[in-house]
Structures are given as C-alpha cells and as structure tokens.
Design a protein around this motif. Sequence first.
Motif, PDB file in Angstrom:
ATOM      1  N   SER A  70     -16.456   2.128  -1.243  1.00 54.53           N
ATOM      2  CA  SER A  70     -15.599   2.829  -0.284  1.00 54.53           C
ATOM      3  C   SER A  70     -14.132   2.775  -0.678  1.00 54.53           C
ATOM      4  O   SER A  70     -13.394   3.734  -0.445  1.00 54.53           O
ATOM      5  N   TRP A  95     -12.465   8.025   1.541  1.00 57.43           N
ATOM      6  CA  TRP A  95     -12.994   7.656   2.860  1.00 57.43           C
ATOM      7  C   TRP A  95     -12.581   6.230   3.241  1.00 57.43           C
ATOM      8  O   TRP A  95     -12.576   5.876   4.409  1.00 57.43           O
ATOM      9  N   GLY A  96     -12.244   5.417   2.258  1.00 56.94           N
ATOM     10  CA  GLY A  96     -11.703   4.085   2.504  1.00 56.94           C
ATOM     11  C   GLY A  96     -12.680   3.103   3.147  1.00 56.94           C
ATOM     12  O   GLY A  96     -13.839   3.422   3.410  1.00 56.94           O
ATOM     13  N   ILE A  97     -12.185   1.881   3.368  1.00 60.32           N
ATOM     14  CA  ILE A  97     -13.000   0.847   4.032  1.00 60.32           C
ATOM     15  C   ILE A  97     -12.804   0.997   5.535  1.00 60.32           C
ATOM     16  O   ILE A  97     -11.681   0.891   6.029  1.00 60.32           O
ATOM     17  N   ASP A  98     -13.889   1.234   6.236  1.00 58.90           N
ATOM     18  CA  ASP A  98     -13.812   1.391   7.690  1.00 58.90           C
ATOM     19  C   ASP A  98     -13.970  -0.001   8.318  1.00 58.90           C
ATOM     20  O   ASP A  98     -15.059  -0.580   8.295  1.00 58.90           O
ATOM     21  N   TYR A 118     -16.597  -0.447  11.136  1.00 59.13           N
ATOM     22  CA  TYR A 118     -17.951  -0.465  10.581  1.00 59.13           C
ATOM     23  C   TYR A 118     -18.220  -1.824   9.934  1.00 59.13           C
ATOM     24  O   TYR A 118     -19.292  -2.410  10.109  1.00 59.13           O
ATOM     25  N   LYS A 153      -2.948   1.016   5.186  1.00 63.40           N
ATOM     26  CA  LYS A 153      -3.846   0.881   6.338  1.00 63.40           C
ATOM     27  C   LYS A 153      -3.515   1.994   7.325  1.00 63.40           C
ATOM     28  O   LYS A 153      -2.350   2.187   7.673  1.00 63.40           O
ATOM     29  N   ASN A 177      -5.458   4.271  10.787  1.00 64.78           N
ATOM     30  CA  ASN A 177      -6.609   4.558  11.659  1.00 64.78           C
ATOM     31  C   ASN A 177      -7.771   3.577  11.464  1.00 64.78           C
ATOM     32  O   ASN A 177      -8.928   3.989  11.382  1.00 64.78           O
ATOM     33  N   LYS A 211      -8.577   1.951   8.882  1.00 62.95           N
ATOM     34  CA  LYS A 211      -9.224   2.002   7.560  1.00 62.95           C
ATOM     35  C   LYS A 211      -8.267   1.519   6.485  1.00 62.95           C
ATOM     36  O   LYS A 211      -7.047   1.643   6.643  1.00 62.95           O
ATOM     37  N   PHE A 270      -7.121   2.015   2.535  1.00 60.38           N
ATOM     38  CA  PHE A 270      -7.195   2.955   1.399  1.00 60.38           C
ATOM     39  C   PHE A 270      -6.364   2.413   0.244  1.00 60.38           C
ATOM     40  O   PHE A 270      -5.351   1.759   0.474  1.00 60.38           O
TER      41      PHE A 270
END
Length: 374
Positions: A311, A316-319, A322, A350, A352, A354, A356
């Motif tokens: 990710s 889409w990055g690290i959520d 999740y 960083k 929302n 997430k 990136f």
Amino acid sequence: MAGLYIHIPFCRDACTYCDFHFSISLKHLEPMMEAIGKEIEQEKDFLEGEELATIYLGGGTPSLLKPKELDRLFNTIKRYFSVIQEAEITLEANPDDLTPGYLKSLRQIGINRLSIGIQSFFDEDLEIMNRRHNSVQSKSCLEQANKSGFSNISLDLIYGLPGMSNEKWKKNLNTAMDFKPAHMSAYHLGYESGTVLDYRLRKGKVQQVDEDTSIEHFNILVEGMEDKGYLHYEISNFALPGLISRHNAGYWKGEKYLGVGPSAHSFDGRTRRWNMSKNSSYIKGMEKGNIVYEKEILDNKTRLHDYLITSLRTMWGIDMDYLREEWGTEYHEHINKQSVPYINRGKIRKANGKLFLTREGMLIVDHIIQEIFL
Ligand SMILES: C[S@@+](CC[C@H](N)C(=O)[O-])C[C@H]1O[C@@H](n2cnc3c(N)ncnc32)[C@H](O)[C@@H]1O
Ligand code: SF4
C-alpha cells in the motif's frame, strides 16, 4: 474477482540487466506449453470459483508464442475458468515480435492490452542492454500497435543507464509521450547479481550513474508524466485516468491470483506460494501431475508487512483505520509512532487517516518500510 498470471519462461536472447526467470533455449517450448496447460487444469479450483477479471501473460517473452500456441492456451483457460466479458487480457511483448500480422492475430485471440518492452529510443542504450530491437523498431512497433487497434498500450522504459544524461532521459520520455500510451512503467536500472551488467560493473567496464543523477531522472519522470495528465499510481507506474493496470492493481490491493508456469507466484488470501523455476523440472513434475512449489501460510505479522509494502508504494496509501481493524490498536499505534520522524522529514504525508509516500520518500521506500515495520 481474481487474476491469472502465466509465466512464459523463454527469451530469444538474454538482456544484460535481466534476472527474471527465462531460458534462451527454445527446445522445451512445446512440452512447456503442455505442462502449463496441465497446471491450469490442475489448479482450476485454486480461486474457489471466482471469475477471472484479468489475465496477464508475462515472462520471459510471451510474444515469442505463435498465434496457434496462444489460441490453444486461451482455449484451456476458458475450459477451466470463467472469464468476465470485459476482462483485461495483457501480453508482454518485445518490439521485434510485433509485426502487423502478429498484432492482428493477437487481437483476434482476444488480447486487449499490450505491455511493450521499449526500454529506450536510443540505439546505444539498446546495445548496452543487448536488446534485439533497435531505435527504429522502438517507434515502429508502437505505430503498428496503434494502427492494429490496440488502445490500451503500456510501455516499459529504463532510466539511470550508464552515461545517460538528463537531456537524453527527457528525450526518451518525450518520444514515449508522443505515442500517448495509456500506461507507462519506468524503472531505474538495477544491477542484479548474476547479470552481465553486474559483472561489467564489478570489472569496472561500466559505471553506475551517481545518486544525484538518479534523483534527477526520477524527478524528470514524475514531473513529465504528471504534466501530461498521467496518474502516478505506483512508484514506477503511471496511467491515464481510468487506465491503471487492473492486473497489477489486484496484486497491490491484496486480491487473489493464480500464477502458473515456472517461478510463478500465487495468492489465495491466506497462503502465498511460488512454483519452482527450473524449466526441465517443472515439465517433468507436471508430466506426473506434480507441481513443485513452496508455500507459506501467512501469519498476522507477514500479512501486515505485505500490506505495508504494497500500500505504501501506491497512491492508495496505508489506511490507518483499516490497519487498526485488521491488526489491532497495538500495531496501529506502533506504525503511527514510527512514521512520525518520516512525516517531520517530509518523506511521508498524512492525510484523511492515510499515510502516503512523498516523492522524496519514494526514493527511500525500502528503508522506510523496514523502519516503520520494525
Ligand atoms: C521481465 S521484463 C519482461 C518484458 C519483455 N520480455 C521485454 O523484455 O520486453 C519486464 C520489465 O522489467 C524491466 N526490468 C527487468 N530487469 C530490470 C533491471 N535490472 N533494471 C530495470 N528494469 C528492469 C524492464 O523494463 C522489462 O521490460
Ligand atoms: S528483459 Fe525481457 S527479453 Fe530481456 S531477458 Fe528479461 S524477460 Fe527476456
């Protein structure tokens, strides 16, 4: 929905930089295609009835297969799997194979996406790489592919080649952009152990570009592609809106896939496995109905590691929500804490909920993943 990857482990010649699995002896081509057909049949339940949304023929050089061989392969696939109507069906192709007649056959067989290994539009680069094609073919194959009705074309370029100036890299990129490809993969040259180029490097016969040049090439790439409206959706991958490689995105999003052929990898959501590489042993194994592979059942920590690696490399990055749901608050807090120094140094952004990579962070992705995971 799931993906199917088929590894065609043959090339006509060895490129000086390549350590993918392939043989330059084509004498086992026929039994290999038999064996691959058998593996498809044998693994028909691996995806637990999921339909195929993507099929990807990679290698090696899948474009050395004759239309008849491809036709037979697709008949086998369709016999054992259901393929959705609008499936993305990609063939990796070398420029010298793409004659008008061959391109026409590929369309008739149902291939709707080409990933073409252009690498460079300069003869001297292609010579260093021992590519079979020349700069004229780099261009003419793209023209021919467009003319033959392929609208979803990806091309591969390599930068950071010995002696490559910024100007030359810009020219390569601009030439590529003139063809308005749907997608582009651009890789920094890697000196992989055991390759001719690595040997030449150790003998002092070629010189690596310096670190500043590598960074400049990456910046030229990202700025050039974004200017032309391409989405930088993975460190080395760019696509026009709506034309991201669905097959590769499946890997990065943790979807299931079956890989057949020597050295191919598979993932069913819980286990990862990889076939043995040696062509002759793979063929012998399949003659007896035995696929020889190694298998790893993914524990919680390995799954997290995989999630971080895949990710973080993508847009889409690290959520983080999740991550908390899947791995609990302890890991969530750990990753949050580990990422702070990188956020402060402008390597991670960083937003929302997430994480990136910034462009600077992309240059040290392996280091970041190791550090935030530890
Ligand atoms: C496995 S190759 C298959 C494509 C096809 N056989 C061809 O050569 O056109 C996939 C791509 O990986 C890239 N690649 C392979 N080895 C590399 C290396 N050592 N450094 C940079 N890029 C590499 C090349 O751009 C190549 O097109
Ligand atoms: S880059 Fe492609 S053609 Fe060259 S050796 Fe690797 S797989 Fe074969």
